[in-house]
Structure formats: structure tokens, C-alpha cells
Design a protein around this motif. Structure first.
Motif, PDB file in Angstrom:
ATOM      1  N   SER A  61      -3.675   1.987   8.823  1.00  0.00           N
ATOM      2  CA  SER A  61      -4.655   2.903   7.947  1.00  0.00           C
ATOM      3  C   SER A  61      -6.049   2.353   7.268  1.00  0.00           C
ATOM      4  O   SER A  61      -6.165   1.175   7.273  1.00  0.00           O
ATOM      5  CB  SER A  61      -3.821   3.230   6.631  1.00  0.00           C
TER       6      SER A  61
ATOM      7  N   ASP B 275      -6.975   2.663   4.341  1.00  0.00           N
ATOM      8  CA  ASP B 275      -7.008   2.084   3.078  1.00  0.00           C
ATOM      9  C   ASP B 275      -5.502   2.349   2.594  1.00  0.00           C
ATOM     10  O   ASP B 275      -4.938   3.165   3.373  1.00  0.00           O
ATOM     11  CB  ASP B 275      -7.808   2.352   2.119  1.00  0.00           C
TER      12      ASP B 275
ATOM     13  N   VAL C  87      -0.536   6.925   2.218  1.00  0.00           N
ATOM     14  CA  VAL C  87       0.534   7.449   1.544  1.00  0.00           C
ATOM     15  C   VAL C  87       1.399   8.581   1.991  1.00  0.00           C
ATOM     16  O   VAL C  87       2.693   8.373   1.992  1.00  0.00           O
ATOM     17  CB  VAL C  87      -0.062   7.991   0.102  1.00  0.00           C
TER      18      VAL C  87
ATOM     19  N   GLN D 161      -4.351   4.112  -0.004  1.00  0.00           N
ATOM     20  CA  GLN D 161      -4.224   5.493  -0.277  1.00  0.00           C
ATOM     21  C   GLN D 161      -3.798   6.395   0.933  1.00  0.00           C
ATOM     22  O   GLN D 161      -3.158   7.373   0.829  1.00  0.00           O
ATOM     23  CB  GLN D 161      -5.316   6.068  -1.244  1.00  0.00           C
ATOM     24  N   SER D 162      -4.534   5.945   1.916  1.00  0.00           N
ATOM     25  CA  SER D 162      -4.506   6.788   3.163  1.00  0.00           C
ATOM     26  C   SER D 162      -3.220   6.832   3.624  1.00  0.00           C
ATOM     27  O   SER D 162      -3.063   7.647   4.560  1.00  0.00           O
ATOM     28  CB  SER D 162      -5.760   6.395   4.032  1.00  0.00           C
TER      29      SER D 162
END
Lengths: 159, 415
Positions: A17, A19, A24, A21-22
Motif C-alpha cells: 500500500s 501508506d 484500511v 491509511q490506504s
């Protein structure tokens, strides 16, 4: 508690991913794959693992309807209730499912084998009505087909 | 004339035998600007619903250094629409080849396929096809010996219709709630991770190889006027042969209905047609029979081509009930950001339920019209309009059915 399988996939998903957050959505999918739903406890643990505030994880898991927030059956049956499926007989199928399983929409059977809910368009309108059991589509469904399907699933479980 | 579904190719070997990836080879020997020029010349328009000229969209990407993204919108969720799924089932490499060409043209290094979460089988097909393409170096670094590297990641959605809106889709890839962004800035300037981004529908991207291989003017000569090329229509409802059809734009509905779909099933009679997915104004049978299936003709007929998700409504289906089902859907799918949409879709659903249950009055119908007028054009994205437009058309064209419900004598709901 998030299990061993999840922890293995966790590293893989995080690494691919852009980051944290991406990751989740994919991580929540993994939790659900393992447990059938996403519990508050699992979401808290995910927050600790990812260092993403719990509020932001909760925002995602409550926004997207595919995440089950309560326990589902081993076989989670979802029936499309949109226009094409409706015209092709979804209301009768709903009754048949409820009668067969002895539960109402949104409920789970006592033995934990089945849960049932209605969903919006599954994008399979040409082969309506369609039901989805866990991740598998069953198209052109009728009451006889439904009986057989549920019977097979019960049989699978007994084996 | 078929382009997208002419030949099925489940694996890369078959696709190559069918002449697959020749367009990519040709594209990599062309100048980037020339590819965009050909796509402009082709008059290819966005096939997801909005119909925005594809070449123009690509040309908005700035020629600066730095990361750029290409995103494929495969979040097919508009009721009545199941065409992209067919491309993924029957010709997945046409999408991947189209994406590689598009990425080269706009200078993107990374691509995303955002696919709706329920499409687990389709996700597996795409993953398998991507692996095949990588193994032949149609994806990866130094593609086909050129100084061009590009790869594609797959992101699964999780059941939110709104993520088909392109900026909501970007938010979702970034792992957030799928709430549309205020524009400008448009994605071409600030898109995914704040970088220039092009977002195209599956069908749009899958049409690109043909355009590169045969030239923009060859594609433009298919279809009619500004409605160039072929279009997929996914047809549901009680016709003899529902399914996905690829036709040249401009075909009369009557011909399509009678010759391709085989007309209605025994005992069914045509009442209305939703031509382009549940968010476009409904046509009466008579209006549909007089219309041609292209962007301009359908606009003239008072509706839109949209996604090509065609729902055939038979005489036996009560239109009050049909509109209630759509209102419930849009209320359920409203992201909640803008008041006119969040509240308006809810109010319409409630009023429709009241009318459907025979507890309505004629003021309720007037209120739905007034709410609809006040929703349109007043929100960040077009989801509010997507309910307002059908609501107004259902009421205006089938007023007698609404009146019957108010008087408590709808013959269709009594059976």
C-alpha cells in the motif's frame, strides 16, 4: 483478537500500500474474511497495529456496507432488492429464505450456520434475481434453486 | 460491428492469437501527443455514464515531472448496469492493454483498477490476467524494451455506490470514506495522492487498443455523428433475451428491442424503458420506440445514454413501487455530505413509501417534485440529480398510477 493468518497478510498488505491509511479497506476485508464480521475489538487492535486513529477506522467500517458490524452466519446470504431483481421475483425469494431458515431479514440462525440480509444492486441484473452467499453469486435464482442451495450448504456443513 | 466483445479471450495466449497487444507495441513507437490526438479524433466518450470526451480528459494532464496516476473505474454499481463485468469475463486483457496505452500517453507510472468489493470472481480474473501480462513484459519495468515502466494495482471497494463517482473513488483508494471532493481542482490537476490523475471506465479503456491500431478516424466512422463507436448495453427485465449487447451507436431502440432482445417474454407487455442506468429519466414505451440509441438522440428524447444499463419495465410493474425502490436505493447510497442529497433522498423515500402504502395525498406528489427541483445542481456530485431526474419523469409520465395509489385503487399492487 486478530488471528495468526491475519498477521501474515497484514505485513503483505501494508507493504503493497502507498501508506497505512490506504490499506484500511483491504485490512478490514481480511478481518472479515477470517471472522465473518468486524468487531469493535478487532477495529481497536487494527488501530494500534496501523497507528491510525480508531475514529478513522470506524469511519471507514461504518461507511461501507460490505463490512458486517455484527456476527454473521457461516453462510451469509444476501439477496438483491433493487428494481431488476424485484421484477424477477426477489420479494418471493425473500419470503422463501425467511421461511426456510426460520429467521427474519437481518437475523442469524440459532446454530450460527446462516444469516440473511437484503442488499442493493449487485450488478448482475441480466441474470436476476441474484443472491450472494459469502463471496459467491448465485444467478437466475428461483425458489426451487434456493431450496437446493440451502440444502447443499447444510449438507456441506455436516460433512 | 463489434470491437469489445468480438472475440472472447480468457487467457493471454488466446488474446495474443486474436492480435492482442499489437496496439501497445504500436503505441510505444508513437509520440505520446500523437496517441492523445488519435483518441481525440476518435470521438471516444466516457462510457461510465458522463460521456466526457476521453482524449480531451487525457490532454488535461500537465506535462510536468512527478508521479501521475491512471485509474480504472470498475466500481460498476448503477442499478441495471453489468457491462464492465462482461468485459472482465470475456476480454480482460483488452482492459489491461488499454490501460498500458493510456498510461504511456499521459505519462503515468502507476495504475489502479478499483473494482467493487462484491466482484470477488472478477477480482480473481483481473489478478490472473495482470500476472499473465507481467510475465510477457506488457506490464512492469522497461515494457517491451522501451524506456517505459508501468504496473497496475487492484483495489477492492466495499459496497458503496458513491465510489463510482471519480473523486469518491480516489478517496476510497486512499483508504477513506468515499465522499466526493469539491471541484476544482479536477483530478487531472490534483487527483490521487494530490497528483495528476486520469480516471476512465473499463469500457472506455478497453476501446483504446482498437483506436490506436486502426486510427482515430476509423473509430469515429463507426456509429453516428458525435456518438462514435460501439457501446455496450446491459439489458435486464422480462425480455426474451436479457444480457450484454455491443451495438453501433445510433441503432434505433425499436430495432434493438425486436431483433436483438427478441421483444418481451410471453404474456408481458412493454410499459417503460430506463435506457442508461437507474439515474436517467424514464421513457414511456412509445417514446422509447421512437428513439435511437446514441448520446444526442437520447438527449433529444429527454433522457441520457448514461452507462447503457437498460431496464425494461413491463406493464405489470407498478411505477409507484418502482420509484420507491429507486428512492430507497439513492437514500441508502447518499454519502451524507450535502444536505439537499442526504435529506432530499430520505424525504423522497419516506413520501414514496407513504404513497405506496396508500396513505398518500396529492400534496405528497407535489412535494416530491418540489424537493427534486431543489436537489438538482445543488450538491457536490450528481447523486442527488440521479434520484431527482427519475422522480420527476416517473411522476410526470405515469401520473395516473400515482393518482390510483392515492385513491387506493392501484390494480397492479393488488394482485
Amino acid at each position: 483478537m486478530l488471528g495468526e493468518n491475519f498477521r501474515k497478510d497484514f505485513q503483505k498488505i501494508m507493504a503493497s500500500s502507498a501508506d497505512a491509511q490506504s490499506a484500511v479497506l483491504a485490512l478490514l476485508h481480511e478481518i472479515q474474511k477470517e471472522n465473518g464480521y468486524v468487531s469493535e475489538e478487532d477495529a481497536c487492535e487494527l488501530s494500534e497495529l496501523t497507528k491510525i486513529p480508531y475514529s478513522r477506522i470506524k469511519a471507514v467500517m461504518t461507511f461501507y456496507t460490505m463490512y458486517n458490524l455484527k456476527k454473521t452466519g457461516k453462510y451469509h446470504i444476501q439477496l438483491c432488492r433493487n428494481l431488476s431483481c424485484h421484477m424477477a421475483g426477489a420479494p418471493a425469494l425473500k419470503q422463501a429464505i425467511e421461511k426456510n431458515l426460520g429467521i427474519k431479514e437481518g437475523e442469524i440462525t440459532k446454530d450460527g450456520l446462516f444469516s440473511f440480509c437484503e442488499v442493493e444492486c449487485l450488478g448482475s441484473c441480466g441474470t436476476a434475481p441474484v443472491i450472494m452467499v459469502n463471496e459467491t453469486y448465485h444467478e437466475n435464482m428461483d425458489e426451487a434453486g434456493l431450496e437446493k442451495l440451502i440444502e447443499n450448504l447444510r449438507g456441506n456443513f455436516k460433512k | 460491428m463489434k470491437i469489445l466483445l468480438e472475440k472472447s479471450a480468457f487467457d493471454i495466449e488466446t488474446y495474443l492469437k486474436n492480435g492482442g497487444y499489437e496496439a501497445l507495441k504500436k503505441a510505444l513507437s508513437m509520440k505520446r501527443e500523437d496517441i492523445i490526438e488519435e483518441v481525440k479524433k476518435s470521438n471516444l466518450r466516457g462510457r461510465g455514464g458522463a460521456g466526457f470526451p476521453c482524449g480531451l480528459k487525457w490532454s488535461f494532464i500537465p506535462k510536468t515531472e512527478g508521479p501521475k496516476y491512471l485509474v480504472c473505474n470498475s466500481d460498476e454499481s448503477e442499478p441495471g448496469t453489468f457491462k464492465d463485468r462482461e468485459i472482465i469475463h470475456k476480454n480482460p486483457h483488452s482492459l489491461i492493454e488499454g490501460m498500458a496505452i493510456a498510461a504511456y500517453a499521459i505519462g503515468a507510472q502507476t495504475g489502479y483498477i478499483y473494482i467493487r468489493g462484491e466482484f470477488a470472481r472478477e477480482t480473481r480474473i483481473i489478478e490472473k490476467s495482470l500476472a499473465e501480462a507481467r510475465s510477457k513484459n506488457f506490464l512492469g519495468s522497461g515494457i517491451l524494451g522501451r524506456n517505459f515502466s508501468f504496473d497496475i494495482k487492484v483495489v477492492r471497494g466495499a459496497g458503496a455506490y458513491i465510489c463510482g463517482e471519480e473523486t469518491a473513488l480516489l478517496e476510497s483508494i486512499e483508504g477513506k470514506k468515499g465522499q466526493p471532493r469539491l471541484k476544482p481542482p479536477f483530478p487531472a490537476v490534483k487527483g490521487l495522492y494530490q497528483c495528476p490523475t486520469v480516471i476512465n471506465n473499463v469500457e472506455t479503456l478497453a476501446s483504446v487498443p482498437y483506436i490506436v491500431l486502426h486510427g482515430g478516424s476509423a473509430y469515429a466512422s463507426i456509429g453516428v455523428g458525435k456518438s462514435a463507436g460501439t457501446k455496450l448495453f446491459s439489458v435486464s427485465g422480462p425480455v426474451k433475451k436479457p444480457g450484454v449487447y455491443e451495438i453501433e451507436l445510433g441503432m434505433p431502440f425499436k430495432k434493438f428491442f425486436e431483433e436483438e432482445l427478441g421483444g418481451m417474454r410471453e404474456g408481458e407487455k412493454l410499459k417503460a424503458v430506463i435506457v442508461g442506468g437507474s439515474s436517467v429519466p424514464v421513457l414511456t414505451a412509445q417514446e422509447a420506440m421512437a428513439a435511437n440509441l446514441d448520446y444526442e438522440s437520447l438527449q433529444q428524447a429527454g433522457t441520457m445514454l448514461g452507462s447503457g444499463g437498460m431496464i425494461i419495465i413491463p406493464e405489470r410493474q407498478c411505477m409507484v413501487e418502482a420509484l420507491f425502490i429507486l428512492a430507497r436505493f439513492y437514500h441508502h447510497e447518499s454519502c451524507g455530505q450535502c444536505t439537499p442529497c442526504r435529506e432530499g433522498t430520505g424525504w423522497i423515500e419516506k413520501l414514496m413509501k407513504k404513497i405506496l402504502e396508500g396513505k398518500g395525498a396529492s400534496e405528497d406528489v407535489d412535494n416530491i417534485l418540489s424537493i427534486s427541483e431543489n436537489m438538482m445542481g445543488r450538491t457536490i456530485c450528481p447523486l442527488a440529480d440521479a434520484l431527482a431526474m427519475p422522480a420527476i419523469s416517473f411522476i410526470k409520465k405515469f401520473e395516473h398510477e400515482f393518482n390510483a395509489h392515492i385513491k387506493g385503487n392501484c390494480n397492479l399492487c393488488r394482485k
